[in-house]
Design a protein around this motif. Structure first.
Motif, PDB file in Angstrom:
ATOM      1  N   ALA A  14     -12.674   6.644  26.455  1.00  0.00           N
ATOM      2  CA  ALA A  14     -13.704   6.872  25.428  1.00  0.00           C
ATOM      3  C   ALA A  14     -15.065   7.167  26.068  1.00  0.00           C
ATOM      4  CB  ALA A  14     -13.811   5.665  24.511  1.00  0.00           C
ATOM      5  N   GLY A  15     -15.337   6.521  27.200  1.00  0.00           N
ATOM      6  CA  GLY A  15     -16.606   6.736  27.890  1.00  0.00           C
ATOM      7  C   GLY A  15     -16.756   8.169  28.370  1.00  0.00           C
ATOM      8  N   TRP A  16     -15.646   8.738  28.801  1.00  0.00           N
ATOM      9  CA  TRP A  16     -15.691  10.124  29.283  1.00  0.00           C
ATOM     10  C   TRP A  16     -15.919  11.078  28.127  1.00  0.00           C
ATOM     11  CZ3 TRP A  16     -16.648  10.405  34.114  1.00  0.00           C
ATOM     12  CH2 TRP A  16     -16.164   9.423  34.983  1.00  0.00           C
ATOM     13  N   ILE A  17     -15.304  10.759  26.998  1.00  0.00           N
ATOM     14  CA  ILE A  17     -15.511  11.608  25.823  1.00  0.00           C
ATOM     15  C   ILE A  17     -16.974  11.526  25.395  1.00  0.00           C
ATOM     16  CG2 ILE A  17     -14.893  11.932  23.395  1.00  0.00           C
ATOM     17  CD1 ILE A  17     -12.091  11.289  24.062  1.00  0.00           C
ATOM     18  N   ALA A  18     -17.548  10.323  25.438  1.00  0.00           N
ATOM     19  CA  ALA A  18     -18.958  10.150  25.069  1.00  0.00           C
ATOM     20  C   ALA A  18     -19.840  11.018  25.969  1.00  0.00           C
ATOM     21  CB  ALA A  18     -19.354   8.679  25.190  1.00  0.00           C
ATOM     22  N   LEU A  19     -19.463  11.061  27.236  1.00  0.00           N
ATOM     23  CA  LEU A  19     -20.218  11.834  28.213  1.00  0.00           C
ATOM     24  C   LEU A  19     -20.158  13.335  27.876  1.00  0.00           C
ATOM     25  CD1 LEU A  19     -21.605  10.741  30.727  1.00  0.00           C
ATOM     26  CD2 LEU A  19     -19.567  11.280  32.019  1.00  0.00           C
ATOM     27  N   ALA A  20     -18.967  13.785  27.532  1.00  0.00           N
ATOM     28  CA  ALA A  20     -18.791  15.196  27.192  1.00  0.00           C
ATOM     29  C   ALA A  20     -19.513  15.533  25.895  1.00  0.00           C
ATOM     30  CB  ALA A  20     -17.306  15.515  27.054  1.00  0.00           C
ATOM     31  N   LEU A  21     -19.547  14.539  25.018  1.00  0.00           N
ATOM     32  CA  LEU A  21     -20.181  14.704  23.720  1.00  0.00           C
ATOM     33  C   LEU A  21     -21.637  15.144  23.866  1.00  0.00           C
ATOM     34  CD1 LEU A  21     -19.205  14.194  20.890  1.00  0.00           C
ATOM     35  CD2 LEU A  21     -20.010  11.849  21.066  1.00  0.00           C
ATOM     36  N   VAL A  22     -22.324  14.578  24.846  1.00  0.00           N
ATOM     37  CA  VAL A  22     -23.743  14.877  25.047  1.00  0.00           C
ATOM     38  C   VAL A  22     -23.922  16.358  25.386  1.00  0.00           C
ATOM     39  CG1 VAL A  22     -25.795  14.291  26.375  1.00  0.00           C
ATOM     40  CG2 VAL A  22     -24.097  12.538  25.876  1.00  0.00           C
ATOM     41  N   VAL A  23     -23.054  16.869  26.241  1.00  0.00           N
ATOM     42  CA  VAL A  23     -23.147  18.272  26.623  1.00  0.00           C
ATOM     43  C   VAL A  23     -22.739  19.143  25.448  1.00  0.00           C
ATOM     44  CG1 VAL A  23     -22.494  19.952  28.359  1.00  0.00           C
ATOM     45  CG2 VAL A  23     -22.466  17.520  28.902  1.00  0.00           C
ATOM     46  N   PHE A  24     -21.651  18.727  24.796  1.00  0.00           N
ATOM     47  CA  PHE A  24     -21.156  19.427  23.620  1.00  0.00           C
ATOM     48  C   PHE A  24     -22.280  19.553  22.589  1.00  0.00           C
ATOM     49  CE2 PHE A  24     -19.288  19.077  19.358  1.00  0.00           C
ATOM     50  CZ  PHE A  24     -18.419  20.156  19.371  1.00  0.00           C
ATOM     51  N   ALA A  25     -23.100  18.522  22.500  1.00  0.00           N
ATOM     52  CA  ALA A  25     -24.182  18.504  21.513  1.00  0.00           C
ATOM     53  C   ALA A  25     -25.441  19.172  22.047  1.00  0.00           C
ATOM     54  CB  ALA A  25     -24.496  17.058  21.130  1.00  0.00           C
ATOM     55  N   SER A  26     -25.363  19.759  23.215  1.00  0.00           N
ATOM     56  CA  SER A  26     -26.510  20.329  23.923  1.00  0.00           C
ATOM     57  C   SER A  26     -27.767  19.474  23.781  1.00  0.00           C
ATOM     58  CB  SER A  26     -26.739  21.796  23.535  1.00  0.00           C
ATOM     59  OG  SER A  26     -26.758  21.952  22.142  1.00  0.00           O
ATOM     60  N   TRP A  27     -27.604  18.196  24.047  1.00  0.00           N
ATOM     61  CA  TRP A  27     -28.703  17.223  24.138  1.00  0.00           C
ATOM     62  C   TRP A  27     -29.511  17.092  22.841  1.00  0.00           C
ATOM     63  CZ3 TRP A  27     -26.870  20.295  27.981  1.00  0.00           C
ATOM     64  CH2 TRP A  27     -26.366  19.622  29.102  1.00  0.00           C
ATOM     65  N   LYS A  28     -28.846  17.240  21.696  1.00  0.00           N
ATOM     66  CA  LYS A  28     -29.544  17.044  20.423  1.00  0.00           C
ATOM     67  C   LYS A  28     -28.876  15.891  19.672  1.00  0.00           C
ATOM     68  CE  LYS A  28     -31.459  21.585  19.864  1.00  0.00           C
ATOM     69  NZ  LYS A  28     -31.037  22.143  21.171  1.00  0.00           N
ATOM     70  N   PRO A  29     -29.691  14.873  19.305  1.00  0.00           N
ATOM     71  CA  PRO A  29     -29.122  13.654  18.713  1.00  0.00           C
ATOM     72  C   PRO A  29     -28.205  13.889  17.513  1.00  0.00           C
ATOM     73  CG  PRO A  29     -31.429  13.323  19.230  1.00  0.00           C
ATOM     74  CD  PRO A  29     -31.143  14.769  19.497  1.00  0.00           C
ATOM     75  N   TRP A  30     -28.624  14.691  16.549  1.00  0.00           N
ATOM     76  CA  TRP A  30     -27.784  14.853  15.355  1.00  0.00           C
ATOM     77  C   TRP A  30     -26.478  15.537  15.685  1.00  0.00           C
ATOM     78  CZ3 TRP A  30     -28.651  11.568  11.919  1.00  0.00           C
ATOM     79  CH2 TRP A  30     -29.944  11.173  11.595  1.00  0.00           C
ATOM     80  N   ARG A  31     -26.536  16.433  16.683  1.00  0.00           N
ATOM     81  CA  ARG A  31     -25.295  17.107  17.073  1.00  0.00           C
ATOM     82  C   ARG A  31     -24.337  16.135  17.749  1.00  0.00           C
ATOM     83  NH1 ARG A  31     -26.727  22.900  19.641  1.00  0.00           N
ATOM     84  NH2 ARG A  31     -28.263  23.591  18.119  1.00  0.00           N
ATOM     85  N   VAL A  32     -24.906  15.110  18.399  1.00  0.00           N
ATOM     86  CA  VAL A  32     -24.038  14.085  18.978  1.00  0.00           C
ATOM     87  C   VAL A  32     -23.219  13.441  17.866  1.00  0.00           C
ATOM     88  CG1 VAL A  32     -24.012  11.795  20.046  1.00  0.00           C
ATOM     89  CG2 VAL A  32     -25.431  13.593  21.013  1.00  0.00           C
ATOM     90  N   MET A  33     -23.900  13.198  16.736  1.00  0.00           N
ATOM     91  CA  MET A  33     -23.206  12.563  15.621  1.00  0.00           C
ATOM     92  C   MET A  33     -22.119  13.491  15.055  1.00  0.00           C
ATOM     93  SD  MET A  33     -24.900  10.481  12.549  1.00  0.00           S
ATOM     94  CE  MET A  33     -24.545  11.268  11.005  1.00  0.00           C
ATOM     95  N   VAL A  34     -22.476  14.750  14.897  1.00  0.00           N
ATOM     96  CA  VAL A  34     -21.483  15.716  14.393  1.00  0.00           C
ATOM     97  C   VAL A  34     -20.280  15.756  15.350  1.00  0.00           C
ATOM     98  CG1 VAL A  34     -21.047  18.154  13.934  1.00  0.00           C
ATOM     99  CG2 VAL A  34     -23.194  17.120  13.192  1.00  0.00           C
ATOM    100  N   GLY A  35     -20.607  15.832  16.650  1.00  0.00           N
ATOM    101  CA  GLY A  35     -19.539  15.887  17.649  1.00  0.00           C
ATOM    102  C   GLY A  35     -18.665  14.646  17.616  1.00  0.00           C
ATOM    103  N   ALA A  36     -19.295  13.482  17.459  1.00  0.00           N
ATOM    104  CA  ALA A  36     -18.541  12.231  17.434  1.00  0.00           C
ATOM    105  C   ALA A  36     -17.584  12.223  16.239  1.00  0.00           C
ATOM    106  CB  ALA A  36     -19.491  11.044  17.362  1.00  0.00           C
ATOM    107  N   TYR A  37     -18.063  12.680  15.087  1.00  0.00           N
ATOM    108  CA  TYR A  37     -17.193  12.716  13.911  1.00  0.00           C
ATOM    109  C   TYR A  37     -16.082  13.744  14.085  1.00  0.00           C
ATOM    110  CZ  TYR A  37     -20.246   9.547  11.422  1.00  0.00           C
ATOM    111  OH  TYR A  37     -20.942   8.446  11.047  1.00  0.00           O
ATOM    112  N   LEU A  38     -16.411  14.824  14.780  1.00  0.00           N
ATOM    113  CA  LEU A  38     -15.408  15.853  15.044  1.00  0.00           C
ATOM    114  C   LEU A  38     -14.314  15.297  15.961  1.00  0.00           C
ATOM    115  CD1 LEU A  38     -15.304  18.836  14.187  1.00  0.00           C
ATOM    116  CD2 LEU A  38     -16.119  19.409  16.472  1.00  0.00           C
ATOM    117  N   PHE A  39     -14.747  14.686  17.073  1.00  0.00           N
ATOM    118  CA  PHE A  39     -13.783  14.143  18.031  1.00  0.00           C
ATOM    119  C   PHE A  39     -12.998  12.994  17.400  1.00  0.00           C
ATOM    120  CE2 PHE A  39     -15.739  15.503  22.370  1.00  0.00           C
ATOM    121  CZ  PHE A  39     -15.728  16.806  21.930  1.00  0.00           C
TER     122      PHE A  39
END
Lengths: 363, 310
Positions: free
Chosen positions: B225-250
């Protein structure tokens, strides 16, 4: 030329230096036994079962005679070869590799160390110094199916599959056949998580199955997470897998399949000590005690419990085989005729569902 | 195949639960990376938080205290990383990997006595009125408090980074540490604080796994899960709300593929279940190349060692 002589000398010196140590580790009193585990020894299930049996073996044979080493959390696949090689280099006399995915690595390493004995659990490849052993878990599944079929009120039984290999498919078939026998309306929902141990995913799978109406959860995964979810849900039951998981009794854990490898481990290590070890292919069930059935709790009605225990006795006595015809395959083709019993070859390579199970086996 | 067996309400509700651990881990790492530090130790801090929170809850009987201790434990572990990278000027990638390995080992040591125990359950919020709304009620308003705290943290992080002076300083440090230093900002201090925040969030995410989502302690239970969290940040291109979208997507993919399987839908679930990991690998590859990093809008100083000269 001179260089080569020097090298030769060095090799000879090394060999000389090494040989007393070698003699000590092999000719000495202690037999060194190695165990390679796929999970942590505290997983509450599969690996814990193996480790418990290993320590029983150690107790039985005595720490003066046997030295035990083990490695936890070894990933299936190439990395396990490194672990086995290291154990063999460290002077292990016999190495038990306790997961299906260690099969090819075991064969590879065994070829490099002809003097070391290897024992691979749940596989089918043998060699002059590699034996295989497994338990007839499907016998226990028959009893689980009998209980599950009668305990379900929604007629939906959830099954958490780990990896689609014959061992797991056998379990699903056996449980389904016996649940169907006592409850013609029963339906199995099967979810694969593609891992032996991933508590978060096991928990998610259990939740999904419960959300889709299952009130009995069977699992072929290693942790107690599904039981934790069943407990949270309240009116859902499950079974202990590989270890007793008695901490979840009397409900949701109403019974369990317990793997008891201790007698086998003791016999095999003893054989190495006596010099009588030979390549074997062991597949034992409830009768010889390799598969144990954990106490059936009072959450199960008395008549169901009696029926389950009767079946256990019949299987142990050899008068009943869980795969007895008439049985058809999922596609409707005939498999076993009336009264016919499945042969071990078919069971060992089982890659089909029996009639009535919905869904496909992932390829 | 029986799609009607999938209850969309329950599916969406469990999606929010499945997403929370990676959401927390991801938002913490986002702040760390925004300050110009790459901490690959999320997995290690997460699992340390999982056992620390679990142990504290068992000992005290209070899940709230458990979460608090988990955050403290995650932050404490991250200080080791801060010490190595900010003061000893060690390589961040190597130190982060070491932190993950250390965390996994440490947690299994700490967890010896806690196997097979059941934590007291974390109470669910039952918001009057809101939770009675059909459909939206069960999906959004019948969760445990941590789900909402997670969302609140995302909102707070977004607002802080965007509107506050603290956020501006943090971003300045991450974009160009030499310039920030020249302006008199304490680069090391800012980065240590960010690393600590990241550790605390990872700890919370881990505790959510061991206290709510599973709930029990098993060695290695974070399972990537930690690795996914790490990828999430890049996936979200360092934008907080996109982190949330990405987390819900994953999180959604995980829950959805299990639902589809249980409903008997004939889809290659293997691909669905591996998709978060594939995305993870792809973004990690992109991140490791200099050009890709810039294209994604990564903080310019990320991963670079800062040494104040003169």
């Amino acid at each position: 030329m001179q260089k080569r002589t020097l090298l030769k000398g060095a090799v000879a010196a090394l060999a000389l230096a090494a040989s007393p140590a070698f003699a000590e580790s092999h000719g000495g009193e202690k037999t060194k036994v190695g165990f390679v585990y796929v999970g942590p020894i505290t997983d509450g299930g599969w690996t814990q079962g193996h480790h418990h049996s290993a320590t029983e073996m150690l107790k039985e044979l005595g720490e003066d005679n046997v030295e035990m080493v083990y490695q936890e959390n070894v990933a299936e696949g190439p990395d396990s070869e490194r672990v086995m090689t290291q154990m063999a280099l460290d002077g292990a006399d016999i190495i038990f590799t306790t997961s299906f995915g260690f099969m090819d690595p075991t064969i590879n390493v065994a070829a490099k160390f002809p003097d070391v004995k290897f024992e691979h659990a749940t596989g089918y490849k043998t060699a002059p110094n590699v034996s295989v052993y497994s338990a007839r878990f499907y016998e226990g599944r028959a009893i689980q199916g009998t209980i599950a079929g009668q305990m379900t009120k929604s007629n939906v039984v959830g099954y958490i599959g780990s990896v689609p290999i014959p061992e797991v498919i056998r379990g699903i078939n056996s449980a389904y056949i016996h649940a169907k026998k006592v409850n013609p309306d029963v339906q199995f929902k099967i979810v694969w998580i593609y891992d032996w141990l991933d508590p978060a995913k096991e928990a998610d799978a259990a939740k999904v199955l419960i959300e889709q109406g299952a009130d009995v959860i069977l699992q072929h995964t290693d942790s107690t997470a599904p039981l934790a979810i069943a407990k949270e849900a309240g009116n859902v039951i499950g079974f202990g897998q590989a270890s007793d998981m008695y901490e979840y009794a009397p409900s949701p854990r109403v019974s369990s399949i317990i793997d008891n490898w201790a007698p086998y481990y003791t016999a095999r290590v003893k054989a190495v000590m006596d010099g009588t070890w030979e390549t074997t292919n062991t597949w034992d069930g409830i009768g010889p005690g390799m598969v144990g059935i954990g106490e059936i709790t009072d959450a199960v009605p008395a008549d169901v419990k009696a029926q389950a225990e009767e079946m256990k006795a019949a299987i142990a006595a050899g008068t009943y085989h869980p795969f007895t015809g008439p049985l058809k395959k999922q596609d409707g083709s005939d498999w076993l005729a009336e009264g016919e019993v499945a042969d071990d070859g078919t069971l060992a390579g089982m890659n089909f569902y029996v009639e009535g199970i919905e869904g496909d086996i992932p390829q | 195949m029986d799609l009607s067996a999938i209850n969309p309400v329950l599916l969406l509700a469990s999606l929010m639960v499945a997403a929370t651990p990676i959401l927390l881990g991801g938002i913490g790492e986002l702040v760390v990376e925004k300050s110009g530090v790459l901490n690959l130790g999320v997995e290690g801090m997460m699992i340390t938080g999982a056992i620390a929170g679990f142990a504290a809850t068992i000992e005290t009987g209070s899940p709230a205290l458990g979460f608090l201790i988990a955050a403290v434990a995650g932050a404490a572990l991250s200080m080791l990383f801060a010490l190595l990278t900010q003061y000893a000027l060690a390589n961040q990638v190597a130190s982060g990997l070491a932190l993950t390995l250390f965390g996994l080992g440490l947690s299994s040591l700490m967890g010896q006595g806690y196997v097979g125990l059941k934590p007291p359950s974390t109470p669910k919020l039952d918001i009057p009125l809101l939770s009675d709304i059909p459909f939206l009620g069960p999906v959004l308003f019948q969760h445990d408090p941590m789900v909402y705290i997670g969302i609140a943290i995302v909102a707070a992080t977004w607002a802080t980074l965007k509107y506050s002076r603290v956020g501006l300083v943090l971003r300045a440090v991450g974009e160009n540490h030499d310039a920030a230093h020249a302006l008199g900002y304490k680069v090391r201090l800012v980065r240590c604080a960010a690393i600590g925040f990241g550790g605390a969030m990872a700890g919370l995410g881990g505790a959510y796994l061991s206290l709510v989502r599973v709930p029990q302690w098993t060695e290695g239970m974070t399972a990537g899960a930690g690795w996914i969290a790490l990828a999430l940040v890049v996936f979200a291109s360092w934008k907080p709300w996109r982190v949330m979208v990405g987390a819900y997507l994953f999180g959604g993919i995980t829950v959805l593929q299990l639902n589809l399987q249980a409903a008997g839908v004939k889809i290659p679930v293997e691909y669905l279940s591996m998709s978060p990991y594939i995305i993870t690998i792809i973004v990690l590859v992109i991140m490791s190349s200099g050009r890709g990093k810039a294209a994604l809008g990564a903080p310019a100083s990320m991963g670079r060692i800062f040494h104040a000269t003169g």
